[in-house]
Design an enzyme around this catalytic site. Sequence first.
Site, mmCIF file in Angstrom:
data_model
loop_
_atom_site.group_PDB
_atom_site.id
_atom_site.type_symbol
_atom_site.label_atom_id
_atom_site.label_comp_id
_atom_site.label_asym_id
_atom_site.label_seq_id
_atom_site.Cartn_x
_atom_site.Cartn_y
_atom_site.Cartn_z
ATOM 1 N N HIS A 99 10.269 -1.346 3.966
ATOM 2 C CA HIS A 99 9.477 -0.117 3.863
ATOM 3 C C HIS A 99 8.836 0.195 5.203
ATOM 4 O O HIS A 99 8.490 -0.712 5.960
ATOM 5 C CB HIS A 99 8.402 -0.216 2.771
ATOM 6 C CG HIS A 99 7.573 -1.458 2.834
ATOM 7 N ND1 HIS A 99 8.038 -2.675 2.387
ATOM 8 C CD2 HIS A 99 6.321 -1.681 3.294
ATOM 9 C CE1 HIS A 99 7.107 -3.599 2.547
ATOM 10 N NE2 HIS A 99 6.051 -3.028 3.115
ATOM 11 N N ASN B 22 6.320 -4.057 8.481
ATOM 12 C CA ASN B 22 6.047 -5.488 8.574
ATOM 13 C C ASN B 22 7.301 -6.263 8.198
ATOM 14 O O ASN B 22 7.940 -5.959 7.192
ATOM 15 C CB ASN B 22 4.893 -5.862 7.638
ATOM 16 C CG ASN B 22 3.585 -5.250 8.092
ATOM 17 O OD1 ASN B 22 3.257 -5.269 9.273
ATOM 18 N ND2 ASN B 22 2.829 -4.682 7.158
ATOM 19 N N GLU C 190 4.326 -8.148 2.333
ATOM 20 C CA GLU C 190 4.010 -8.551 0.958
ATOM 21 C C GLU C 190 5.139 -8.220 -0.008
ATOM 22 O O GLU C 190 5.345 -8.940 -0.982
ATOM 23 C CB GLU C 190 2.736 -7.836 0.481
ATOM 24 C CG GLU C 190 1.468 -8.379 1.116
ATOM 25 C CD GLU C 190 0.252 -7.536 0.764
ATOM 26 O OE1 GLU C 190 0.371 -6.608 -0.071
ATOM 27 O OE2 GLU C 190 -0.812 -7.801 1.347
ATOM 28 N N VAL C 191 5.822 -7.112 0.233
ATOM 29 C CA VAL C 191 6.890 -6.682 -0.669
ATOM 30 C C VAL C 191 8.214 -6.801 0.078
ATOM 31 O O VAL C 191 8.413 -6.168 1.121
ATOM 32 C CB VAL C 191 6.670 -5.224 -1.144
ATOM 33 C CG1 VAL C 191 7.801 -4.805 -2.068
ATOM 34 C CG2 VAL C 191 5.318 -5.084 -1.834
ATOM 35 N N ARG D 155 3.003 7.472 -2.150
ATOM 36 C CA ARG D 155 1.712 7.042 -1.606
ATOM 37 C C ARG D 155 1.462 5.561 -1.876
ATOM 38 O O ARG D 155 1.766 5.062 -2.970
ATOM 39 C CB ARG D 155 0.571 7.860 -2.228
ATOM 40 C CG ARG D 155 0.632 9.290 -1.820
ATOM 41 C CD ARG D 155 -0.600 10.099 -2.152
ATOM 42 N NE ARG D 155 -0.263 11.508 -2.042
ATOM 43 C CZ ARG D 155 -0.064 12.146 -0.885
ATOM 44 N NH1 ARG D 155 -0.224 11.505 0.255
ATOM 45 N NH2 ARG D 155 0.283 13.415 -0.865
ATOM 46 N N ASP D 156 0.890 4.902 -0.867
ATOM 47 C CA ASP D 156 0.503 3.499 -1.034
ATOM 48 C C ASP D 156 -0.631 3.428 -2.060
ATOM 49 O O ASP D 156 -1.547 4.241 -2.056
ATOM 50 C CB ASP D 156 0.055 2.913 0.307
ATOM 51 C CG ASP D 156 0.011 1.398 0.295
ATOM 52 O OD1 ASP D 156 0.830 0.786 0.997
ATOM 53 O OD2 ASP D 156 -0.847 0.828 -0.409
ATOM 54 N N ILE D 157 -0.555 2.435 -2.944
ATOM 55 C CA ILE D 157 -1.542 2.308 -4.020
ATOM 56 C C ILE D 157 -2.917 1.909 -3.481
ATOM 57 O O ILE D 157 -3.940 2.151 -4.130
ATOM 58 C CB ILE D 157 -1.031 1.280 -5.066
ATOM 59 C CG1 ILE D 157 -1.639 1.529 -6.422
ATOM 60 C CG2 ILE D 157 -1.246 -0.147 -4.613
ATOM 61 C CD1 ILE D 157 -0.959 0.767 -7.557
HETATM 62 P P1 5GP Z 1 3.514 -4.786 3.256
HETATM 63 O O1 5GP Z 1 2.237 -5.597 3.306
HETATM 64 O O2 5GP Z 1 4.619 -5.533 2.548
HETATM 65 O O3 5GP Z 1 3.922 -4.229 4.593
HETATM 66 O O4 5GP Z 1 3.173 -3.504 2.404
HETATM 67 C C1 5GP Z 1 3.262 -3.446 1.011
HETATM 68 C C2 5GP Z 1 2.434 -2.257 0.585
HETATM 69 O O5 5GP Z 1 2.771 -1.951 -0.755
HETATM 70 C C3 5GP Z 1 0.929 -2.499 0.627
HETATM 71 O O6 5GP Z 1 0.319 -1.575 1.520
HETATM 72 C C4 5GP Z 1 0.485 -2.294 -0.823
HETATM 73 O O7 5GP Z 1 -0.757 -1.639 -0.938
HETATM 74 C C5 5GP Z 1 1.618 -1.472 -1.401
HETATM 75 N N1 5GP Z 1 1.827 -1.653 -2.833
HETATM 76 C C6 5GP Z 1 1.852 -2.841 -3.503
HETATM 77 N N2 5GP Z 1 2.099 -2.643 -4.802
HETATM 78 C C7 5GP Z 1 2.232 -1.288 -4.967
HETATM 79 C C8 5GP Z 1 2.501 -0.469 -6.114
HETATM 80 O O8 5GP Z 1 2.673 -0.914 -7.242
HETATM 81 N N3 5GP Z 1 2.562 0.874 -5.893
HETATM 82 C C9 5GP Z 1 2.391 1.424 -4.649
HETATM 83 N N4 5GP Z 1 2.466 2.752 -4.536
HETATM 84 N N5 5GP Z 1 2.150 0.676 -3.561
HETATM 85 C C10 5GP Z 1 2.066 -0.667 -3.723
#
Ligand code: 5GP
Length: 117
Positions: A100, A87, A95-96, A29-31
């Site tokens: 994903h 993304n 962001e990561v 699950r997304d945090i």
């Molecule tokens: P992006 O913006 O890279 O497409 O998505 C990264 C996602 O990772 C975001 O929706 C963010 O809420 C999620 N996220 C960031 N840090 C963590 C974490 O430590 N644990 C979990 N479960 N999700 C995270």
Amino acid sequence: MTECLFCRIIDGQIPADIVHQTERVLAFRDIQPRAATHVLVIPRAHHASLTELADADQGLLAELFLVAREVARLEQVQDSGYRLVSNVGADAGQEVDHVHVHVLGGQRLGPVARPRD
Ligand code: 5GP
Ligand code: ZN
């Protein structure tokens, strides 16, 4: 120790609410959920983005989407509908930097994309 946040989740260094896993893929699950159902599907192997994964391992790329479909079934949004988002890079707001796929559903979702401003 790896710098990559999602590699640390895979290693168990950071806890996550896991909803499904296979030998090569993890779903948790997304945090910061942005829909009633918001699950992230990632490969256990580190690849920075969908672009890099497509170059490196197309079988794994397909598996990500198959696991995303299985997550939709497990989360009971398969019939009501769901959205898969990945993304890639700065303009998309990635962001990561570990590839994903977001599985979003459980409610009516807004438009797919809208310029920020
Ligand atoms: P992006 O913006 O890279 O497409 O998505 C990264 C996602 O990772 C975001 O929706 C963010 O809420 C999620 N996220 C960031 N840090 C963590 C974490 O430590 N644990 C979990 N479960 N999700 C995270
Ligand atoms: Zn990683």
